[in-house]
Scaffold this active site. Structure first.
Site, PDB file in Angstrom:
ATOM      1  N   ASN A 273       0.636  -0.866   0.063  1.00 12.78           N
ATOM      2  CA  ASN A 273      -0.192   0.464  -0.325  1.00 12.78           C
ATOM      3  C   ASN A 273       1.176   1.176   0.274  1.00 12.78           C
ATOM      4  O   ASN A 273       1.253   2.156   1.255  1.00 12.78           O
ATOM      5  CB  ASN A 273      -0.411  -0.088   0.976  1.00 12.78           C
ATOM      6  CG  ASN A 273      -2.258   1.656   1.258  1.00 12.78           C
ATOM      7  OD1 ASN A 273      -2.024   1.881   0.590  1.00 12.78           O
ATOM      8  ND2 ASN A 273      -2.661   1.073   2.163  1.00 12.78           N
TER       9      ASN A 273
ATOM     10  N   SER B 234      -1.999   5.487   1.086  1.00 10.03           N
ATOM     11  CA  SER B 234      -2.769   6.287   2.124  1.00 10.03           C
ATOM     12  C   SER B 234      -1.596   7.047   1.896  1.00 10.03           C
ATOM     13  O   SER B 234      -1.069   7.673   1.721  1.00 10.03           O
ATOM     14  CB  SER B 234      -2.435   5.062   2.840  1.00 10.03           C
ATOM     15  OG  SER B 234      -2.350   6.199   4.265  1.00 10.03           O
TER      16      SER B 234
ATOM     17  N   LYS C 214      -0.843  -1.939  -4.217  1.00  7.82           N
ATOM     18  CA  LYS C 214      -2.567  -0.167  -4.129  1.00  7.82           C
ATOM     19  C   LYS C 214      -1.999   0.802  -4.505  1.00  7.82           C
ATOM     20  O   LYS C 214      -0.913   1.558  -4.075  1.00  7.82           O
ATOM     21  CB  LYS C 214      -2.622  -0.518  -2.680  1.00  7.82           C
ATOM     22  CG  LYS C 214      -4.274  -0.072  -2.565  1.00  7.82           C
ATOM     23  CD  LYS C 214      -5.063  -1.005  -1.451  1.00  7.82           C
ATOM     24  CE  LYS C 214      -6.260   0.074  -1.533  1.00  7.82           C
ATOM     25  NZ  LYS C 214      -7.227  -0.798   0.055  1.00  7.82           N
TER      26      LYS C 214
ATOM     27  N   GLY D 247      -8.576   1.830  -6.605  1.00  7.85           N
ATOM     28  CA  GLY D 247      -7.812   3.182  -6.070  1.00  7.85           C
ATOM     29  C   GLY D 247      -7.841   3.232  -4.350  1.00  7.85           C
ATOM     30  O   GLY D 247      -9.271   2.693  -3.807  1.00  7.85           O
TER      31      GLY D 247
ATOM     32  N   THR E  57      -8.202   5.636  -1.280  1.00  3.85           N
ATOM     33  CA  THR E  57      -8.968   7.313  -0.930  1.00  3.85           C
ATOM     34  C   THR E  57      -8.343   8.227  -1.320  1.00  3.85           C
ATOM     35  O   THR E  57      -7.547   8.081  -2.310  1.00  3.85           O
ATOM     36  CB  THR E  57      -9.144   7.255   0.559  1.00  3.85           C
ATOM     37  OG1 THR E  57      -7.598   7.505   0.987  1.00  3.85           O
ATOM     38  CG2 THR E  57      -9.176   6.109   0.975  1.00  3.85           C
TER      39      THR E  57
ATOM     40  N   GLY F 212     -15.933   3.689  -3.858  1.00  3.09           N
ATOM     41  CA  GLY F 212     -16.909   3.592  -3.633  1.00  3.09           C
ATOM     42  C   GLY F 212     -18.283   1.873  -3.427  1.00  3.09           C
ATOM     43  O   GLY F 212     -19.568   2.510  -4.395  1.00  3.09           O
TER      44      GLY F 212
HETATM   45  C1  LIG Z   1      -9.703   4.736   7.605  1.00  3.70           C
HETATM   46  C2  LIG Z   1      -9.485   3.917   6.703  1.00  3.70           C
HETATM   47  C3  LIG Z   1      -7.809   3.372   6.837  1.00  3.70           C
HETATM   48  C4  LIG Z   1      -7.885   2.534   5.277  1.00  3.70           C
HETATM   49  N1  LIG Z   1      -7.065   1.585   5.721  1.00  3.70           N
HETATM   50  C5  LIG Z   1      -6.514   0.701   4.767  1.00  3.70           C
HETATM   51  C6  LIG Z   1      -5.280   0.009   4.427  1.00  3.70           C
HETATM   52  O1  LIG Z   1      -4.839  -0.211   5.652  1.00  3.70           O
HETATM   53  N2  LIG Z   1      -4.799  -0.797   3.721  1.00  3.70           N
HETATM   54  C7  LIG Z   1      -4.859  -0.099   2.332  1.00  3.70           C
HETATM   55  O2  LIG Z   1      -4.683  -1.052   1.654  1.00  3.70           O
HETATM   56  N3  LIG Z   1      -5.845   0.299   2.293  1.00  3.70           N
HETATM   57  C8  LIG Z   1      -6.466   1.067   3.869  1.00  3.70           C
HETATM   58  N4  LIG Z   1      -8.090   1.953   3.020  1.00  3.70           N
HETATM   59  C9  LIG Z   1      -8.239   2.440   2.198  1.00  3.70           C
HETATM   60  C10 LIG Z   1     -10.118   1.298   1.284  1.00  3.70           C
HETATM   61  O3  LIG Z   1      -9.529  -0.052   1.575  1.00  3.70           O
HETATM   62  C11 LIG Z   1     -10.231   1.485   0.609  1.00  3.70           C
HETATM   63  O4  LIG Z   1      -9.514   1.114  -1.214  1.00  3.70           O
HETATM   64  C12 LIG Z   1     -10.485   2.563  -0.120  1.00  3.70           C
HETATM   65  O5  LIG Z   1     -11.082   3.860   1.115  1.00  3.70           O
HETATM   66  C13 LIG Z   1     -11.466   3.097  -0.934  1.00  3.70           C
HETATM   67  O6  LIG Z   1     -12.734   2.181  -1.069  1.00  3.70           O
HETATM   68  P1  LIG Z   1     -13.597   2.337  -0.101  1.00  3.70           P
HETATM   69  O7  LIG Z   1     -14.755   4.057  -1.045  1.00  3.70           O
HETATM   70  O8  LIG Z   1     -14.558   1.017  -0.474  1.00  3.70           O
HETATM   71  O9  LIG Z   1     -13.519   2.692   1.234  1.00  3.70           O
HETATM   72  C14 LIG Z   1      -8.306   2.721   4.206  1.00  3.70           C
HETATM   73  C15 LIG Z   1      -9.478   3.371   3.805  1.00  3.70           C
HETATM   74  C16 LIG Z   1     -10.058   4.512   5.239  1.00  3.70           C
HETATM   75  C17 LIG Z   1     -11.120   5.329   4.867  1.00  3.70           C
END
Ligand SMILES: Cc1cc2nc3c(=O)[nH]c(=O)nc-3n(C[C@H](O)[C@H](O)[C@H](O)COP(=O)(O)O)c2cc1C
Length: 173
Positions: free
Chosen positions: A7, A10, A51, A79, A81, A131
Site C-alpha cells: 500500500n 494512503s 495498491k 484505488g 482514497t 465507492g
Molecule cells: C480509515 C481508512 C483506513 C484504511 N486503511 C487501509 C489500509 O490499511 N490498507 C489499505 O490497503 N487500504 C486502506 N484503506 C483504503 C480502503 O481499503 C479503500 O481502498 C478505500 O477506502 C476506497 O474504498 P471504499 O470507498 O470502499 O472505502 C483505508 C481507508 C479508510 C477510509
C-alpha cells in the site's frame, strides 16, 4: 493468506504516495519479488499486489504500472482514497484533510480503473476499490474489467451483510 498488498497510496502517511514513482517503486518491489519467489520454493507462493492512488496523472499511472510489470508483481489494486475535493460535496466535513472514501470516490476510481485495465491489456489482474456500496456498484467495477472488488466504507453504511448481499445478487443472470 490469500495475497499481500503493497500500500503506497494512503494519503494519511506523509510522503508515502511519493513511493509511486517508477524508481521508488522498483526499489521496493524488485527485492520483494525475489523474496516472494524464494519463499515459494519452500512452500506456498503468496501473490503480491500493489495498491495505487486514484489521484495519479496519466503519466504517473504509466510510470507506476511499468515498475509493477518490471518487478513481476501479481496484480494492481486501484484505488485508495482521494485527496481531491469537489464543489458538489455536501458534507460539512468536506474541507477536512485526509483521504476521502465512499460513494463520492466511485466516479474517479472507475475512471482510473478503466485506464488501468486498458494500459495493462490483460498482462495483470486488477482489483477494484472505491465507492462500492451496492451490488450495482460492484457489478460496474467488474464490467470495467476488474477481476475482484474490494470494499471498506460500504461496511459502515450498509453493515457487514453487504458482502453476502453482493455475492448473492451479483451473479444472477
Ligand atoms: C480509515 C481508512 C483506513 C484504511 N486503511 C487501509 C489500509 O490499511 N490498507 C489499505 O490497503 N487500504 C486502506 N484503506 C483504503 C480502503 O481499503 C479503500 O481502498 C478505500 O477506502 C476506497 O474504498 P471504499 O470507498 O470502499 O472505502 C483505508 C481507508 C479508510 C477510509
Amino acid at each position: 493468506m490469500d495475497y499481500l498488498a503493497v500500500n503506497v497510496s494512503s494519503p494519511n502517511t506523509p510522503g508515502l504516495r511519493s513511493l509511486q514513482t517508477r524508481q521508488a517503486l522498483e526499489a521496493i518491489l524488485l527485492p520483494l519479488a525475489q523474496r516472494r519467489d524464494a519463499a515459494a520454493t519452500c512452500g506456498r507462493r503468496v501473490p503480491v499486489l500493489v495498491k495505487l492512488a486514484p489521484d495519479l496523472s496519466n503519466a504517473e499511472l504509466d510510470d507506476a504500472l511499468e515498475a509493477i510489470l518490471a518487478a513481476r508483481m501479481d496484480g494492481v489494486i486501484i484505488g485508495n482514497t482521494t485527496l481531491q475535493r469537489w464543489a458538489e460535496l455536501r458534507s460539512r466535513l468536506a474541507g477536512e484533510t485526509g483521504g476521502l472514501s465512499g460513494a463520492p470516490l466511485r466516479p474517479i476510481t472507475n475512471a482510473i480503473l478503466a485506464q488501468t485495465v486498458a494500459r495493462l491489456a490483460g498482462r495483470l489482474p486488477v482489483i477494484a476499490s472505491g465507492g462500492v456500496l451496492s451490488t450495482a456498484d460492484a457489478r460496474e467495477k467488474l464490467d470495467l474489467g476488474a477481476c475482484l472488488v474490494q470494499l471498506y466504507t460500504g461496511l459502515i453504511y450498509e453493515g457487514p451483510g453487504l458482502v453476502s448481499r453482493i455475492l448473492n445478487e451479483g451473479w444472477k443472470p
